[in-house]
Scaffold this motif. Structure first.
Motif, PDB file in Angstrom:
ATOM      1  N   PHE A 184       0.778  -1.098  -0.103  1.00 32.98           N
ATOM      2  CA  PHE A 184      -0.184   0.299   0.099  1.00 32.98           C
ATOM      3  C   PHE A 184       1.093   1.269   0.154  1.00 32.98           C
ATOM      4  CE2 PHE A 184      -2.407  -3.383   1.580  1.00 32.98           C
ATOM      5  CZ  PHE A 184      -3.729  -3.450   1.346  1.00 32.98           C
ATOM      6  N   ALA A 229       2.186   4.815   0.711  1.00 34.08           N
ATOM      7  CA  ALA A 229       1.646   5.883   1.527  1.00 34.08           C
ATOM      8  C   ALA A 229       1.732   7.052   0.647  1.00 34.08           C
ATOM      9  CB  ALA A 229       2.673   6.095   2.672  1.00 34.08           C
ATOM     10  N   GLU A 240      -2.240   3.909   0.863  1.00 38.34           N
ATOM     11  CA  GLU A 240      -2.621   3.983   2.381  1.00 38.34           C
ATOM     12  C   GLU A 240      -2.623   5.724   2.218  1.00 38.34           C
ATOM     13  OE1 GLU A 240      -2.359   5.540   5.901  1.00 38.34           O
ATOM     14  OE2 GLU A 240      -0.556   6.028   4.841  1.00 38.34           O
ATOM     15  N   ILE A 298      -6.382   1.639   1.991  1.00 36.91           N
ATOM     16  CA  ILE A 298      -6.434   1.259   3.661  1.00 36.91           C
ATOM     17  C   ILE A 298      -5.914   2.655   4.421  1.00 36.91           C
ATOM     18  CG2 ILE A 298      -5.842  -1.006   3.684  1.00 36.91           C
ATOM     19  CD1 ILE A 298      -2.975  -0.398   4.681  1.00 36.91           C
ATOM     20  N   THR A 299      -6.341   2.790   5.405  1.00 35.58           N
ATOM     21  CA  THR A 299      -6.150   4.188   6.203  1.00 35.58           C
ATOM     22  C   THR A 299      -5.342   3.945   7.719  1.00 35.58           C
ATOM     23  OG1 THR A 299      -6.831   6.027   7.120  1.00 35.58           O
ATOM     24  CG2 THR A 299      -8.408   4.630   6.869  1.00 35.58           C
ATOM     25  N   SER A 300      -4.185   4.089   7.727  1.00 36.35           N
ATOM     26  CA  SER A 300      -3.395   3.689   8.852  1.00 36.35           C
ATOM     27  C   SER A 300      -3.202   4.900   9.763  1.00 36.35           C
ATOM     28  CB  SER A 300      -2.162   3.011   8.484  1.00 36.35           C
ATOM     29  OG  SER A 300      -2.434   1.950   7.731  1.00 36.35           O
ATOM     30  N   TYR A 344     -10.368  -0.770   5.874  1.00 39.13           N
ATOM     31  CA  TYR A 344      -9.364  -0.978   6.829  1.00 39.13           C
ATOM     32  C   TYR A 344      -9.185   0.285   7.471  1.00 39.13           C
ATOM     33  CZ  TYR A 344      -8.445  -5.740   5.246  1.00 39.13           C
ATOM     34  OH  TYR A 344      -8.556  -7.119   4.831  1.00 39.13           O
ATOM     35  N   TYR A 345      -9.077   0.474   8.742  1.00 40.22           N
ATOM     36  CA  TYR A 345      -8.517   1.567   9.475  1.00 40.22           C
ATOM     37  C   TYR A 345      -7.728   1.273  10.833  1.00 40.22           C
ATOM     38  CZ  TYR A 345     -12.549   3.134   7.111  1.00 40.22           C
ATOM     39  OH  TYR A 345     -13.352   3.668   6.121  1.00 40.22           O
ATOM     40  N   THR A 395      -0.624  -3.140  13.560  1.00 41.50           N
ATOM     41  CA  THR A 395       0.489  -2.288  12.893  1.00 41.50           C
ATOM     42  C   THR A 395       1.306  -1.534  13.656  1.00 41.50           C
ATOM     43  OG1 THR A 395       0.359  -0.772  10.866  1.00 41.50           O
ATOM     44  CG2 THR A 395      -1.008  -0.282  12.738  1.00 41.50           C
ATOM     45  N   ASN A 413       0.386  -5.578   9.531  1.00 42.27           N
ATOM     46  CA  ASN A 413       0.929  -4.202   8.953  1.00 42.27           C
ATOM     47  C   ASN A 413       1.990  -3.810   9.399  1.00 42.27           C
ATOM     48  OD1 ASN A 413       1.023  -1.967   7.692  1.00 42.27           O
ATOM     49  ND2 ASN A 413      -1.275  -1.478   7.717  1.00 42.27           N
ATOM     50  N   GLU A 451       3.468  -0.586   3.933  1.00 42.28           N
ATOM     51  CA  GLU A 451       3.174   0.868   3.637  1.00 42.28           C
ATOM     52  C   GLU A 451       4.271   1.743   3.216  1.00 42.28           C
ATOM     53  OE1 GLU A 451       1.374   1.757   7.194  1.00 42.28           O
ATOM     54  OE2 GLU A 451      -0.831   1.129   6.621  1.00 42.28           O
TER      55      GLU A 451
END
Ligand SMILES: *Cc1c(COP(=O)(O)O)cnc(C)c1O
Length: 385
Positions: free
Chosen positions: A61, A63, A84, A105-107, A126-127, A191, A229, A269
């Protein structure tokens, strides 16, 4: 006009001859307004296909915050990378090229309400979270979301540490995982982020050991997690040598294989590692001065309009036009009137002339994406070559 540049041996370890020649011939044959950020598409493709290659069951993913230029997003989308993001502004370029929600996804462990609403509408699943409050927010706005807890891990040896702002210790981690499950979320995993520009390979080892402890505690509570993650952090070369991505990934892969079940999904990411060394700023000398015994070199890109990371300690490499000048030690400053706008000190360079072109290497990540129009200096355009 054909410009002649002064190439030093160390430059060759930072940029390939083909890449440099491509940039130079582009600058020679096109009317390009300086400063400009040139991105080498071939290099970008190479890096994008290298990441994740040596980690089993991994999914990459990118960033987006490292470089959100449309061209970069299009290219990475074309290579089927995933993304991401942390804000509605980062969703925009993805929406434009039609990246589907299952590739996003968001991290960021603390999200704005505005973004959560937008992400939920878009269908992002995904969070990340690292507090009860965030679990409550996600549960209310994205019911049933898949969530991973952000674990705090050592950032020693990262040139751009992120350790203190986010992440929980194992004790809090396990109660948060249970809390997320209680709230109807799907606590799929863990993560962490070892810190950006991480040149210390042991940071990943420590992080994975710590994640393993939390993973097993969750299993003991009957929560079977599936996603590990490992965040970003892959370094690129600015001046000093760094471990290469292949070596980092083989090491990570070995640890994951030893510590975790064989069927887990590994998310990676990388931001800097994908775009960092594919970009070159082409800018210009706009002034020279001698103050006391310091030689000042003023160029048209600085801390505010592209080289923000210089104040955090990133030291760039410069290629100057060969004007026959002798070598001197320079303090390099950006174009604004602010005293903070100093990019580097004690840099040995051949004396350029006013108007000479300067190439700054490894500027693909966290440059334009950080830039502002402070003092009226525009953010350089990004062009893919
Ligand atoms: C910034 C960030 C990344 C990318 O980090 P790099 O060091 O550029 O690879 C990945 N994940 C998260 C959560 C981030 O905040």
């Amino acid at each position: 006009m054909t410009r002649i540049f002064k190439i030093e041996p160390y430059h060759r370890e930072l940029i390939s001859k083909t890449s440099l020649l491509n940039f130079l011939s582009f600058l020679d044959t096109n009317e390009v307004e300086l400063p400009v950020l040139l991105m080498d598409s071939e290099r970008l493709k190479k890096k994008a296909s290298a990441v994740g290659k040596n980690i089993r069951n991994s999914k990459v993913f990118y960033a987006v915050k490292a470089n959100a230029a449309d061209g970069v997003i299009e290219l990475l989308d074309g290579m089927s990378l995933n993304f991401e993001i942390a804000s509605e502004g980062e969703l925009e370029p993805l929406e434009k090229v039609g990246v589907s929600a299952d590739r996003i996804i968001t991290s960021n462990p603390v999200k704005t309400f505005k973004f959560l609403k937008k992400a939920a509408e878009y269908g992002i699943k995904y969070y990340a979270y690292d507090s009860k409050d965030e679990v409550d927010k996600i549960a209310a706005m994205v019911p049933g979301a898949k969530v991973y807890v952000r674990l705090s891990v050592p950032n020693e040896g990262s040139e751009w540490p992120l350790s203190k702002k986010f992440g929980v210790e194992i004790d809090d981690g396990i109660s948060l995982i249970s809390y997320a499950a209680q709230k109807g979320l799907d606590p799929v995993g863990i993560t962490f982020h070892v810190g950006s520009q991480c040149t210390n390979i042991y940071n990943w080892d420590n992080a994975l050991y710590k994640a393993k402890v939390l993973w097993d505690l969750a299993a003991q509570k009957g929560i079977r997690m599936r996603v590990l993650n490992i965040g970003g952090g892959y370094p690129v070369k600015y001046t000093k040598n760094v471990v290469d991505i292949e070596e980092i990934e083989k090491n990570i892969d070995g640890f994951i294989k030893d510590l975790f079940p064989p069927d887990i999904d590994v998310f990676i990411e990388p931001g800097r590692g994908v775009v960092g060394d594919a970009g070159v700023f082409a800018c210009q000398v706009i002034g020279k001065s001698k103050r006391g015994d310091e030689n000042w070199l003023h160029i048209d890109v600085g801390v505010f309009n592209g080289l923000m990371e210089s104040i955090g300690g990133i030291k760039y490499s410069y290629i100057l036009e060969d004007t026959g000048g002798s070598k001197k030690s320079w303090t390099i400053a950006g174009p604004s009137c602010d005293g903070f706008d100093v990019i580097d000190r004690n840099v040995m360079l051949h004396e350029p002339e006013i108007g000479s072109m300067v190439l700054i290497l490894s500027c693909g990540a966290y440059t334009n994406s950080y830039a502002s129009e402070f003092n009226g200096f525009s953010i350089p355009k990004t062009l893919l070559i």
